[in-house]
Scaffold this active site. Sequence first.
Site, PDB file in Angstrom:
ATOM      1  CG  LEU A  36      -2.013  -1.012   1.323  1.00  0.00           C
ATOM      2  CD1 LEU A  36      -2.723  -0.909   2.662  1.00  0.00           C
ATOM      3  CD2 LEU A  36      -3.001  -0.849   0.181  1.00  0.00           C
ATOM      4  CD  GLU A  43      -8.685   1.766   4.448  1.00  0.00           C
ATOM      5  OE1 GLU A  43      -9.642   1.299   3.808  1.00  0.00           O
ATOM      6  OE2 GLU A  43      -7.565   1.193   4.521  1.00  0.00           O
TER       7      GLU A  43
END
Length: 199
Positions: A36, A43
């Site tokens: 990521l 999140e």
Amino acid sequence: MSGDIVEVTERGAQKKPIRLMAAACRNMGIGMNGHLPWDLPSEFRFFLNTITSVCKPGKKNLIIWGRTSWFSCPENVFPLPNSINVVLSTRLRSVPEHAHYLCEDFDGMIHLASLPPLSSLVETIWILGGAQVYKQALEHPWCDHIYLTNIMADFDCDVFFPNFDGNIFKKQDRFPGVSDEIQEENGIKFQFQVFKKES
């Protein structure tokens, strides 16, 4: 539930809801170099809480990972509660540590979910990427929701969430259990979004 490699030998039939879980930045990028591009712990907590939540005690969710997605996940999150992990790969020859099954392709996973013992155990199938797995899931008739966090920033990415028809998957103004407020963490704004398939 020992690790098993599954081959498609027949067509199963018991339908399970398929839901996609992803986060994408402004250009719909979802990853860079197998990771990521952002660091958003809250999140990530939402992601883990959502995919491991079940409505009925004793049920489990089938969590579907492409090979790159699987190996990009921090090892310290395992074991995931209420979860059966399936890795899709044509390259791997044995079930990875912490996974329960290895399937060569999406059809193999559907076969696995449709037949005993999983047909009576699995509540929801969660798709965690990568791009090709998302694309196949979007095209499958069992797919009913897309959970897609809007990362309100620009990042360099080499993997992207596939396009989908907004007339078929409609953005929900309100969705139970999902905050619609714009949040900020580590200087990055983001918003949880849910798209529901119109029947």
